[in-house]
Design a protein around this motif. Sequence first.
Motif, PDB file in Angstrom:
ATOM      1  N   PHE A  50      67.415   6.859  64.173  1.00  0.00           N
ATOM      2  CA  PHE A  50      67.737   6.649  62.754  1.00  0.00           C
ATOM      3  C   PHE A  50      67.103   7.737  61.911  1.00  0.00           C
ATOM      4  N   SER A  51      67.903   8.380  61.075  1.00  0.00           N
ATOM      5  CA  SER A  51      67.395   9.416  60.186  1.00  0.00           C
ATOM      6  C   SER A  51      67.008   8.793  58.845  1.00  0.00           C
ATOM      7  N   GLN A 172      72.608  12.023  59.382  1.00  0.00           N
ATOM      8  CA  GLN A 172      72.695  11.408  60.708  1.00  0.00           C
ATOM      9  C   GLN A 172      73.487  12.289  61.662  1.00  0.00           C
TER      10      GLN A 172
END
Length: 243
Positions: A50-51, A172
């Motif tokens: 997850f960014s 992402q």
Amino acid sequence: MDMGVDMEEEVERSWSLLSWVASCVMVFGGVVPYVPQYQEIQRTSNTEGFSTRVCLVLLLANILRIFFWIGRQFELTLLLQSVVMIVTMLAMLHLCCSIQSTNRVSTKQHHITDLDLRYFWCWSGFEDYLIFCFAFTVLCAFVTFLFVDSGLFVETLGSLAVLFEAMLGVPQMVQNFQNQSTRGMSVKMVLLWTAGDLFKMTYFVVNESPAQFWVCGTVQILVDVAILLQVFYYGQEARIKLG
């Protein structure tokens, strides 16, 4: 005659119910894809997939959208959606900070007060992100107060808001490319994103929302498709290596 009136009333009630359901989906539907991701991060104690820059993009976009609403009152549903999304992104950031704090090997920490641009949005404490959001909100409030009577300013504010939101999936997508992996992501999750953006696009068109919104929706759908292709491609590569 009475039957015709009753039929019209029934259609009107059905349409009102449908509109209410659509508004509820619009307000809360955007956060649904983040529920499985939140649970996955909790379960694995790993934030690699997850960014947090997704949180940055959505926080900026929705804070700007709230001030756009002050200058040009569009559907209340879209305002409520922004509030719910801001709360959701803060929850995601809080979880990521907690996990990273637990897994941190180095004692070196970075805070917003260090004023070091190299670590922008890579701070150690959740409170640093709150300070940034508060400062950005105060700045937006001040500028909006000065120029709220300017139609050009209000439209520009709206365009900036949807521009940030349209770029939602880009961090992402870039992270996936850099890692050559989509670990932590699933086809189901990305399909939920895409379905949500398709629904939003339909809502914008049906409700004749400002043009900025449906332009944003179109770009988001294209980015969703690109991420979906990454999930398929990198997932296939991972299976080949394991095989």
